[in-house]
Design a protein around this motif. Sequence first.
Motif, short mmCIF file in Angstrom:
data_model
loop_
_atom_site.label_atom_id
_atom_site.label_comp_id
_atom_site.label_asym_id
_atom_site.label_seq_id
_atom_site.Cartn_x
_atom_site.Cartn_y
_atom_site.Cartn_z
N SER A 152 23.29 0.34 -10.06
CA SER A 152 22.68 1.04 -8.93
C SER A 152 21.80 2.16 -9.45
CB SER A 152 23.75 1.60 -8.01
OG SER A 152 24.41 2.71 -8.62
N ASP A 153 20.85 2.58 -8.61
CA ASP A 153 20.02 3.72 -8.99
C ASP A 153 20.87 4.98 -9.15
OD1 ASP A 153 20.55 3.83 -6.23
OD2 ASP A 153 18.57 4.63 -5.73
N GLU A 154 21.98 5.09 -8.39
CA GLU A 154 22.87 6.23 -8.53
C GLU A 154 23.54 6.23 -9.90
OE1 GLU A 154 25.55 5.95 -5.27
OE2 GLU A 154 24.15 6.85 -3.82
N ASP A 155 23.95 5.04 -10.38
CA ASP A 155 24.51 4.94 -11.73
C ASP A 155 23.53 5.47 -12.76
OD1 ASP A 155 26.82 3.65 -10.82
OD2 ASP A 155 26.06 1.65 -11.24
N LEU A 156 22.29 5.01 -12.68
CA LEU A 156 21.29 5.38 -13.68
C LEU A 156 20.93 6.86 -13.58
CD1 LEU A 156 21.27 2.28 -13.85
CD2 LEU A 156 18.83 2.42 -14.36
N ASP A 157 20.84 7.38 -12.36
CA ASP A 157 20.57 8.81 -12.19
C ASP A 157 21.62 9.64 -12.91
OD1 ASP A 157 18.17 8.97 -10.77
OD2 ASP A 157 19.16 8.67 -8.84
N TRP A 158 22.89 9.28 -12.74
CA TRP A 158 23.96 10.04 -13.39
C TRP A 158 23.89 9.90 -14.92
CZ3 TRP A 158 28.59 8.38 -16.01
CH2 TRP A 158 29.43 9.43 -16.36
N LEU A 159 23.67 8.69 -15.39
CA LEU A 159 23.59 8.46 -16.84
C LEU A 159 22.42 9.21 -17.47
CD1 LEU A 159 24.45 4.67 -16.90
CD2 LEU A 159 25.89 6.53 -17.75
N LEU A 160 21.39 9.49 -16.68
CA LEU A 160 20.21 10.19 -17.19
C LEU A 160 20.34 11.71 -17.11
CD1 LEU A 160 17.39 7.90 -15.78
CD2 LEU A 160 17.91 8.30 -18.20
#
Length: 310
Positions: free
Chosen positions: A180-188
């Motif tokens: 999800s975009d939320e996953d990637l936002d957090w990982l970034l």
Amino acid sequence: MTDTALVIGEALVDVVRRPDGTVETHPGGSPANVAIGLGRLGRDVSLLTCLAQDPHGEMVRAHLEASDVTLVEGSADAPRTSVAAATLDDTGAATYEFDLTWDIDAGSVADVDALVVHTGSIGAVLSPGGTAVLDILERARTHATITYDPNARPALMGEPAAALAAIERVIALSDVVKASDEDLDWLLTGRPDATVETLAREWASSGPGLVVVTTGGDGATAYLSDGRSVSVSAPRVEVADTVGAGDSFMGGLIDGLWGAGLLGAERRDALRAIDDATLARVLDRCARIGAITVSRAGANPPTRAELGEG
């Protein structure tokens, strides 16, 4: 190699707290939800997990059996069944707290005789079981497509940079990644120079042939290793909650690629070369599957009949 799917990862109980104060209990766990989605779509699927012989474990096992998911031997020997407490906000989005046990024996599947092997979320990165998952994936790659959903859980995965390093070890073994975009936002977090698209394209060029990023009600975009991208929109529905929506999408993605004849190690090059029209059809169906799931409470993916496919 048999025409089956093996899913590896946590199965647990979701205790869902709603904004009005009501509390509901549902079987859950991201990989278990993917297995259930595949079972409801008529696929032969087994789950390697970590359950106990307790009331929560009985609830989860009954739920799996009702969707024709077979438990791999040794999957019910844990000291207790894990619990995820999901608190919903007014939009139906969930935040999680966990009481988790995760330990599996890589030898439980000494011969990984499956067309596709899926893993994700906590089970792929949390010790001690995460090490066994990596061992199984390395062996399975010789004949199976490897699919992965990081499904990041900040409450369990520590700092984003450490989580990203662990997740990228699994991505290096994968053919298809969905996040999800939320996953990637957090990982970034801590990488202000990077965007969701940047990270997705990095992953697509590092091993997987296909990286799909879901964006909730806005749909999804797939990034391919050759630089192409394909986007689809999501149907508009009234949201009951978002629990299990991404898992339902993931199950639909595996099933759609399966139906297109693109699974199995010998089809790895064909998967990388999937044409835009075929990919768009697969993604559009995944979005419909996700929309049905969010329209009802809990992780409750549709059957093939509910999709109008017989």
